[in-house]
Design a protein around this motif. Structure first.
Motif, short mmCIF file in Angstrom:
data_model
loop_
_atom_site.label_atom_id
_atom_site.label_comp_id
_atom_site.label_asym_id
_atom_site.label_seq_id
_atom_site.Cartn_x
_atom_site.Cartn_y
_atom_site.Cartn_z
N TYR A 187 2.93 -51.90 -93.97
CA TYR A 187 2.13 -51.98 -92.76
C TYR A 187 2.12 -50.60 -92.12
N SER A 188 0.91 -50.07 -91.93
CA SER A 188 0.76 -48.72 -91.41
C SER A 188 -0.36 -48.69 -90.38
N LEU A 189 -0.50 -47.57 -89.73
CA LEU A 189 -1.59 -47.41 -88.77
C LEU A 189 -2.94 -47.58 -89.47
N GLY A 190 -3.03 -47.07 -90.72
CA GLY A 190 -4.28 -47.20 -91.47
C GLY A 190 -4.65 -48.65 -91.74
N SER A 191 -3.65 -49.46 -92.12
CA SER A 191 -3.94 -50.86 -92.38
C SER A 191 -4.31 -51.61 -91.11
N LEU A 192 -3.67 -51.25 -89.99
CA LEU A 192 -3.99 -51.86 -88.71
C LEU A 192 -5.41 -51.50 -88.28
N LEU A 193 -5.79 -50.25 -88.44
CA LEU A 193 -7.13 -49.82 -88.06
C LEU A 193 -8.19 -50.53 -88.91
N TYR A 194 -7.90 -50.69 -90.21
CA TYR A 194 -8.86 -51.39 -91.06
C TYR A 194 -9.00 -52.84 -90.60
N TYR A 195 -7.87 -53.48 -90.28
CA TYR A 195 -7.87 -54.87 -89.83
C TYR A 195 -8.75 -55.03 -88.59
N VAL A 196 -8.64 -54.07 -87.68
CA VAL A 196 -9.38 -54.15 -86.42
C VAL A 196 -10.85 -53.79 -86.62
N PHE A 197 -11.13 -52.65 -87.26
CA PHE A 197 -12.51 -52.15 -87.33
C PHE A 197 -13.34 -52.82 -88.42
N SER A 198 -12.72 -53.56 -89.31
CA SER A 198 -13.49 -54.35 -90.28
C SER A 198 -13.98 -55.65 -89.64
N ALA A 199 -13.56 -55.89 -88.41
CA ALA A 199 -13.90 -57.10 -87.63
C ALA A 199 -13.11 -58.32 -88.09
N ASP A 200 -12.16 -58.14 -89.01
CA ASP A 200 -11.34 -59.27 -89.44
C ASP A 200 -10.49 -59.80 -88.30
N VAL A 201 -10.18 -58.95 -87.36
CA VAL A 201 -9.39 -59.37 -86.21
C VAL A 201 -10.13 -60.48 -85.44
N PHE A 202 -11.46 -60.46 -85.48
CA PHE A 202 -12.26 -61.50 -84.82
C PHE A 202 -12.53 -62.67 -85.77
N LYS A 203 -12.80 -62.36 -87.03
CA LYS A 203 -13.13 -63.40 -88.01
C LYS A 203 -11.95 -64.33 -88.27
N LEU A 204 -10.74 -63.78 -88.29
CA LEU A 204 -9.57 -64.58 -88.65
C LEU A 204 -8.92 -65.25 -87.44
N GLY A 205 -9.25 -64.79 -86.25
CA GLY A 205 -8.76 -65.44 -85.05
C GLY A 205 -7.51 -64.81 -84.45
N PHE A 206 -7.23 -65.20 -83.21
CA PHE A 206 -6.12 -64.62 -82.46
C PHE A 206 -4.77 -64.95 -83.08
N GLY A 207 -4.61 -66.20 -83.56
CA GLY A 207 -3.33 -66.59 -84.17
C GLY A 207 -2.99 -65.74 -85.36
N ALA A 208 -4.00 -65.44 -86.19
CA ALA A 208 -3.80 -64.61 -87.37
C ALA A 208 -3.40 -63.20 -86.96
N PHE A 209 -4.00 -62.70 -85.89
CA PHE A 209 -3.68 -61.35 -85.41
C PHE A 209 -2.23 -61.28 -84.93
N VAL A 210 -1.78 -62.31 -84.23
CA VAL A 210 -0.39 -62.35 -83.76
C VAL A 210 0.56 -62.35 -84.95
N ARG A 211 0.25 -63.15 -85.97
CA ARG A 211 1.10 -63.19 -87.17
C ARG A 211 1.12 -61.85 -87.88
N TYR A 212 -0.04 -61.17 -87.91
CA TYR A 212 -0.11 -59.85 -88.54
C TYR A 212 0.75 -58.85 -87.77
N MET A 213 0.65 -58.86 -86.44
CA MET A 213 1.39 -57.90 -85.63
C MET A 213 2.90 -58.12 -85.71
N LYS A 214 3.33 -59.36 -85.88
CA LYS A 214 4.76 -59.63 -86.04
C LYS A 214 5.27 -58.95 -87.31
#
Length: 230
Positions: A187-214
């Motif tokens: 898990y790196s800044l690059g992977s986090l930026l891709y997750y956010v700017f690919s719009a997956d952060v919205f497509k997968l939902g808030f719960g998925a984002f919390v699990r990713y950030m953990k």
């Protein structure tokens, strides 16, 4: 249900009524209420109610509270369904995967079973056998979407951001994509930026984002990995 669980007095009545009014539904579960000396330390689960979401959830976990399940006998008999004991401690998970194409799934949005939490439960200690069985179920689920070589790559090779990109071209199931994110080698800044700017952060939902950030912050066991290495 186990002998020390408690069935709500209206449970059978409500599930039968639901199945009678929804003939397309073949499995009907419900929510559970936790109690017992260890219940305050147990992760409380809330199960989805809709067919599509329930079947997507099988990408990485069971979608029913097992003690609450009611199934149609004719579906069981016609398809000769039974628990597969090669998936020890995850026999129910395997069965739900086998039933995906046979009809619709549903959960009632009400707790109809009081589920006792104790140290004696088989599922409580997440032991090596359970890990292997759960991982085998996840592989079995992916057989619906991917080739054998593609599945092998997911479980036996490091998952990187480009792996996620590749999977997204083949699968629209959001929970499979989320599982790939939760299984990244690093898990790196690059992977986090891709997750956010690919719009997956919205497509997968808030719960998925919390699990990713953990996992980003603390690091945890991946969803997809080679259980033979455990």
């Amino acid at each position: 249900m186990d002998a020390d669980d408690i069935c709500m007095s209206t449970r059978l009545e409500k599930q039968v009524a639901y199945l009678d009014s929804h003939p397309e539904v073949i499995i009907c579960g419900a929510q559970i209420e936790y109690f017992g000396t260890k219940s305050n330390k147990y992760v409380k689960l809330s199960f989805p109610t809709k067919d599509k979401i329930l079947k997507e959830m099988l990408a990485f976990s069971t979608c029913f509270a097992h003690p609450t399940v009611m199934m149609r006998k004719d579906i069981i008999v016609k398809n000769k369904l039974q628990y597969d004991y090669d998936y020890k401690n995850a026999e129910d998970y395997c069965m739900w995967i086998n039933m995906i194409s046979l009809g619709k799934f549903a959960n009632l949005d009400e707790a109809l079973v009081k589920y006792r939490i104790s140290d004696a439960q088989v599922s409580q200690p997440y032991n090596l056998q359970t890990i292997k069985s759960v991982m085998a179920c996840r592989r079995k689920y992916l057989e619906r979407y991917l080739s054998e070589d593609e599945i092998k790559d997911l479980f036996e090779s490091p998952i990187k951001v480009w792996t996620v990109k590749s999977i997204k071209q083949k699968i629209s199931n959001p929970r499979v994509i989320e599982a790939c994110y939760l299984s990244l080698e690093r898990y790196s800044l690059g992977s986090l930026l891709y997750y956010v700017f690919s719009a997956d952060v919205f497509k997968l939902g808030f719960g998925a984002f919390v699990r990713y950030m953990k996992r980003f912050v603390f690091g945890k066991n991946p969803i997809y990995y080679n259980s033979n290495l455990v």
